[in-house]
Design a protein around this motif. Sequence first.
Motif, PDB file in Angstrom:
ATOM      1  N   LYS A  51      28.975  31.678  55.232  1.00 14.63           N
ATOM      2  CA  LYS A  51      28.227  30.529  54.385  1.00 14.63           C
ATOM      3  C   LYS A  51      26.824  31.055  53.737  1.00 14.63           C
ATOM      4  CE  LYS A  51      30.200  26.240  56.558  1.00 14.63           C
ATOM      5  NZ  LYS A  51      29.963  25.068  57.377  1.00 14.63           N
ATOM      6  N   ASN A  52      26.286  31.795  54.616  1.00 10.97           N
ATOM      7  CA  ASN A  52      24.890  32.378  54.079  1.00 10.97           C
ATOM      8  C   ASN A  52      25.260  33.449  53.169  1.00 10.97           C
ATOM      9  OD1 ASN A  52      23.639  30.554  56.008  1.00 10.97           O
ATOM     10  ND2 ASN A  52      23.443  32.276  57.429  1.00 10.97           N
ATOM     11  N   GLY A  53      26.282  34.089  53.278  1.00  5.51           N
ATOM     12  CA  GLY A  53      26.492  35.146  52.466  1.00  5.51           C
ATOM     13  C   GLY A  53      26.764  34.450  51.046  1.00  5.51           C
ATOM     14  N   LEU A  54      27.701  33.716  51.236  1.00  5.19           N
ATOM     15  CA  LEU A  54      28.118  32.839  49.690  1.00  5.19           C
ATOM     16  C   LEU A  54      26.754  32.467  49.096  1.00  5.19           C
ATOM     17  CD1 LEU A  54      29.767  31.334  47.862  1.00  5.19           C
ATOM     18  CD2 LEU A  54      29.844  29.505  49.731  1.00  5.19           C
ATOM     19  N   ASN A  55      25.587  31.962  49.948  1.00  9.53           N
ATOM     20  CA  ASN A  55      24.498  31.502  49.286  1.00  9.53           C
ATOM     21  C   ASN A  55      23.513  32.815  48.558  1.00  9.53           C
ATOM     22  OD1 ASN A  55      24.681  28.889  49.935  1.00  9.53           O
ATOM     23  ND2 ASN A  55      23.456  29.283  51.925  1.00  9.53           N
ATOM     24  N   VAL A  56      23.807  33.855  49.417  1.00 11.59           N
ATOM     25  CA  VAL A  56      23.297  35.268  48.613  1.00 11.59           C
ATOM     26  C   VAL A  56      24.122  35.549  47.329  1.00 11.59           C
ATOM     27  CG1 VAL A  56      22.890  37.755  49.034  1.00 11.59           C
ATOM     28  CG2 VAL A  56      22.447  35.883  50.767  1.00 11.59           C
ATOM     29  N   TYR A  57      25.421  35.391  47.540  1.00 12.49           N
ATOM     30  CA  TYR A  57      26.192  35.667  46.304  1.00 12.49           C
ATOM     31  C   TYR A  57      25.784  34.640  45.068  1.00 12.49           C
ATOM     32  CZ  TYR A  57      30.843  36.379  44.004  1.00 12.49           C
ATOM     33  OH  TYR A  57      31.658  36.543  43.055  1.00 12.49           O
ATOM     34  N   VAL A  58      25.644  33.738  45.437  1.00 12.11           N
ATOM     35  CA  VAL A  58      25.047  32.835  44.242  1.00 12.11           C
ATOM     36  C   VAL A  58      23.935  33.206  43.705  1.00 12.11           C
ATOM     37  CG1 VAL A  58      24.509  30.194  43.844  1.00 12.11           C
ATOM     38  CG2 VAL A  58      26.752  30.987  44.753  1.00 12.11           C
ATOM     39  N   SER A  59      22.825  33.384  44.900  1.00 13.38           N
ATOM     40  CA  SER A  59      21.261  33.610  44.121  1.00 13.38           C
ATOM     41  C   SER A  59      21.525  35.016  43.452  1.00 13.38           C
ATOM     42  CB  SER A  59      20.444  33.513  45.597  1.00 13.38           C
ATOM     43  OG  SER A  59      20.719  34.749  46.404  1.00 13.38           O
ATOM     44  N   GLU A  60      22.160  36.038  43.620  1.00  8.46           N
ATOM     45  CA  GLU A  60      22.152  37.063  43.105  1.00  8.46           C
ATOM     46  C   GLU A  60      23.174  37.123  41.789  1.00  8.46           C
ATOM     47  OE1 GLU A  60      20.075  39.345  43.753  1.00  8.46           O
ATOM     48  OE2 GLU A  60      19.560  38.859  45.788  1.00  8.46           O
ATOM     49  N   ASN A  61      23.733  35.959  41.613  1.00  7.07           N
ATOM     50  CA  ASN A  61      24.359  35.653  40.468  1.00  7.07           C
ATOM     51  C   ASN A  61      25.353  36.729  40.224  1.00  7.07           C
ATOM     52  OD1 ASN A  61      24.948  34.146  37.888  1.00  7.07           O
ATOM     53  ND2 ASN A  61      23.697  35.506  36.677  1.00  7.07           N
ATOM     54  N   CYS A  62      26.310  36.951  41.386  1.00  2.17           N
ATOM     55  CA  CYS A  62      27.424  37.965  41.193  1.00  2.17           C
ATOM     56  C   CYS A  62      28.560  37.383  40.351  1.00  2.17           C
ATOM     57  CB  CYS A  62      27.860  38.162  42.632  1.00  2.17           C
ATOM     58  SG  CYS A  62      26.614  38.700  43.752  1.00  2.17           S
ATOM     59  N   MET A  63      28.431  35.928  39.843  1.00  3.35           N
ATOM     60  CA  MET A  63      29.656  35.635  39.185  1.00  3.35           C
ATOM     61  C   MET A  63      29.408  35.755  37.681  1.00  3.35           C
ATOM     62  SD  MET A  63      27.848  33.139  41.330  1.00  3.35           S
ATOM     63  CE  MET A  63      27.177  32.044  40.530  1.00  3.35           C
ATOM     64  N   ALA A  64      28.287  36.508  37.401  1.00  2.00           N
ATOM     65  CA  ALA A  64      28.099  37.024  36.093  1.00  2.00           C
ATOM     66  C   ALA A  64      29.015  38.242  35.712  1.00  2.00           C
ATOM     67  CB  ALA A  64      26.798  37.432  35.670  1.00  2.00           C
ATOM     68  N   CYS A  65      29.219  38.802  36.716  1.00  2.77           N
ATOM     69  CA  CYS A  65      30.107  40.035  36.649  1.00  2.77           C
ATOM     70  C   CYS A  65      31.467  40.298  37.283  1.00  2.77           C
ATOM     71  CB  CYS A  65      29.312  41.336  36.824  1.00  2.77           C
ATOM     72  SG  CYS A  65      27.765  41.479  36.048  1.00  2.77           S
ATOM     73  N   HIS A  66      31.858  39.273  38.402  1.00  3.76           N
ATOM     74  CA  HIS A  66      32.697  39.332  39.041  1.00  3.76           C
ATOM     75  C   HIS A  66      33.568  37.833  38.987  1.00  3.76           C
ATOM     76  CE1 HIS A  66      32.352  43.057  40.821  1.00  3.76           C
ATOM     77  NE2 HIS A  66      30.897  42.765  41.142  1.00  3.76           N
ATOM     78  N   THR A  67      34.914  37.989  38.627  1.00 10.67           N
ATOM     79  CA  THR A  67      35.714  36.673  38.808  1.00 10.67           C
ATOM     80  C   THR A  67      36.118  36.513  40.226  1.00 10.67           C
ATOM     81  OG1 THR A  67      37.611  37.651  38.136  1.00 10.67           O
ATOM     82  CG2 THR A  67      36.231  36.621  36.440  1.00 10.67           C
ATOM     83  N   GLN A  68      36.517  35.045  40.422  1.00  3.63           N
ATOM     84  CA  GLN A  68      37.234  34.751  41.646  1.00  3.63           C
ATOM     85  C   GLN A  68      38.520  34.012  41.484  1.00  3.63           C
ATOM     86  OE1 GLN A  68      35.632  33.854  45.423  1.00  3.63           O
ATOM     87  NE2 GLN A  68      33.625  34.675  44.902  1.00  3.63           N
ATOM     88  N   GLN A  69      39.368  34.378  40.300  1.00  2.00           N
ATOM     89  CA  GLN A  69      40.213  33.640  39.917  1.00  2.00           C
ATOM     90  C   GLN A  69      41.632  34.575  39.388  1.00  2.00           C
ATOM     91  OE1 GLN A  69      39.869  31.630  36.143  1.00  2.00           O
ATOM     92  NE2 GLN A  69      37.764  32.511  35.884  1.00  2.00           N
ATOM     93  N   VAL A  70      42.600  34.829  40.080  1.00  2.00           N
ATOM     94  CA  VAL A  70      43.892  35.407  39.803  1.00  2.00           C
ATOM     95  C   VAL A  70      44.571  34.615  38.787  1.00  2.00           C
ATOM     96  CG1 VAL A  70      45.821  36.697  40.650  1.00  2.00           C
ATOM     97  CG2 VAL A  70      43.711  36.812  41.999  1.00  2.00           C
ATOM     98  N   ARG A  71      44.669  34.932  37.688  1.00  2.00           N
ATOM     99  CA  ARG A  71      45.445  34.297  36.554  1.00  2.00           C
ATOM    100  C   ARG A  71      47.117  34.364  36.797  1.00  2.00           C
ATOM    101  NH1 ARG A  71      42.650  37.139  31.534  1.00  2.00           N
ATOM    102  NH2 ARG A  71      43.302  38.827  32.858  1.00  2.00           N
ATOM    103  N   SER A  72      47.829  33.624  36.058  1.00  2.00           N
ATOM    104  CA  SER A  72      49.252  33.491  36.225  1.00  2.00           C
ATOM    105  C   SER A  72      49.814  34.582  35.537  1.00  2.00           C
ATOM    106  CB  SER A  72      49.785  32.433  35.973  1.00  2.00           C
ATOM    107  OG  SER A  72      49.332  31.959  34.697  1.00  2.00           O
ATOM    108  N   ILE A  73      49.277  35.407  34.909  1.00  2.00           N
ATOM    109  CA  ILE A  73      49.806  36.573  34.142  1.00  2.00           C
ATOM    110  C   ILE A  73      49.934  37.750  35.167  1.00  2.00           C
ATOM    111  CG2 ILE A  73      49.100  35.697  31.962  1.00  2.00           C
ATOM    112  CD1 ILE A  73      46.676  37.804  31.911  1.00  2.00           C
ATOM    113  N   GLU A  74      50.781  38.744  34.576  1.00  2.00           N
ATOM    114  CA  GLU A  74      51.596  39.684  35.750  1.00  2.00           C
ATOM    115  C   GLU A  74      50.305  40.867  35.634  1.00  2.00           C
ATOM    116  OE1 GLU A  74      55.485  41.687  36.545  1.00  2.00           O
ATOM    117  OE2 GLU A  74      54.958  41.821  34.474  1.00  2.00           O
ATOM    118  N   MET A  75      49.569  40.890  34.688  1.00  2.00           N
ATOM    119  CA  MET A  75      48.505  42.250  34.798  1.00  2.00           C
ATOM    120  C   MET A  75      47.380  41.616  36.107  1.00  2.00           C
ATOM    121  SD  MET A  75      46.061  41.369  31.348  1.00  2.00           S
ATOM    122  CE  MET A  75      45.065  42.501  31.817  1.00  2.00           C
ATOM    123  N   ASP A  76      47.495  40.560  36.332  1.00  2.00           N
ATOM    124  CA  ASP A  76      46.362  40.079  37.490  1.00  2.00           C
ATOM    125  C   ASP A  76      47.010  40.304  38.867  1.00  2.00           C
ATOM    126  OD1 ASP A  76      44.637  39.353  35.615  1.00  2.00           O
ATOM    127  OD2 ASP A  76      44.305  37.496  36.410  1.00  2.00           O
TER     128      ASP A  76
END
Length: 335
Positions: A51-76
């Motif tokens: 949970k603390n690591g999740l807070n670090v992940y958010v505070s460092e704005n890792c979402m700007a460059c990394h997704t956490q969503q595997v789309r339903s298309i085969e390339m994913d």
Amino acid sequence: MLNLGTNHKNLVLTSFWGYLILSIFIALIPATQMQKVKPLSGQPVLSQSEKNGLNVYVSENCMACHTQQVRSIEMDKTWGSRPSIPSDYYYTKKRLDFWRQSPSLLGSERTGPDLTNIGVRQSAPEWHLLHLYNPRLVVKESVMPSYSWLFIEKDSLNISKDDVVLNVPAEYLSNKKNKVVATQKAIDLVNYLISLKQPDLPDETTVAFIPSKKKDEPAGTGTDSNLPNGEDLFLKTCSACHQSDGKGLPGAFPPLAGSPIVNNEDFSLMVSIILKGYDAREEYATMLPFADQLSDEEIAAIVNHERSRWGNSASSITAEDVKKIRDSIMIQTPQ
């Protein structure tokens, strides 16, 4: 007639009711439905460190460059074993409190790879720590910024048994007598990243990728033309640690080029290490097992690639050879 052009009261009321109705159907009703999502059976709850690591992940704005969503298309398929579903986010999408929604981790850009299943693809904490300290140490082509502020330098004489020390080349140190030590923030962030694993779906549930039209993949290295492409598998699975040129990283990951284990005509030790992992902590980071991630055919293809590249010239093996070794150490073949 509402006469919206001249009657400002009707204009404001119409706008208000239109906004309210749209908000109910677009925001409130879907949000209410999302609250009914249940976790998957056996889906682990985040530990306090994660949970603390999740807070670090958010505070460092890792979402700007990394997704956490595997789309339903085969390339994913590269990023996960199946497309993402709402239950995958049950523990990270719970509201912070009545007024605040948890931050979105889905992301919208893949400057870096998707992290949905990174705990399976790359489960070695030593790799993640080195990658955070200086991404170019483990991925030469990386454009990710260095997060060196999550680490400190300490004199070698002041290192305690509880310190997590990185094997960093001397040229990166301000003093050759120093060692790089991970802060608790870095450790928590790595724990969170390693926890990112797609949970298994219930037996009666299936979520399939939408297939795409593509040519058959070329055969892999080795004499068995039925094997998958060993070079592709190596680059996806092994090169992050052992490097694409097979030279490894001194003090962190062993070289494969010229390795006596790789070049030995008796390939059983090499295959066993891939299946069971290997603890070489005195010299290198511990290698974790791949028995539940790679099939016999995939392991044979990777072994053949490694035994025939970078000056290596050992004989090739077959999937049947891998199966015999897997059976002898009683490791189940992945389904």
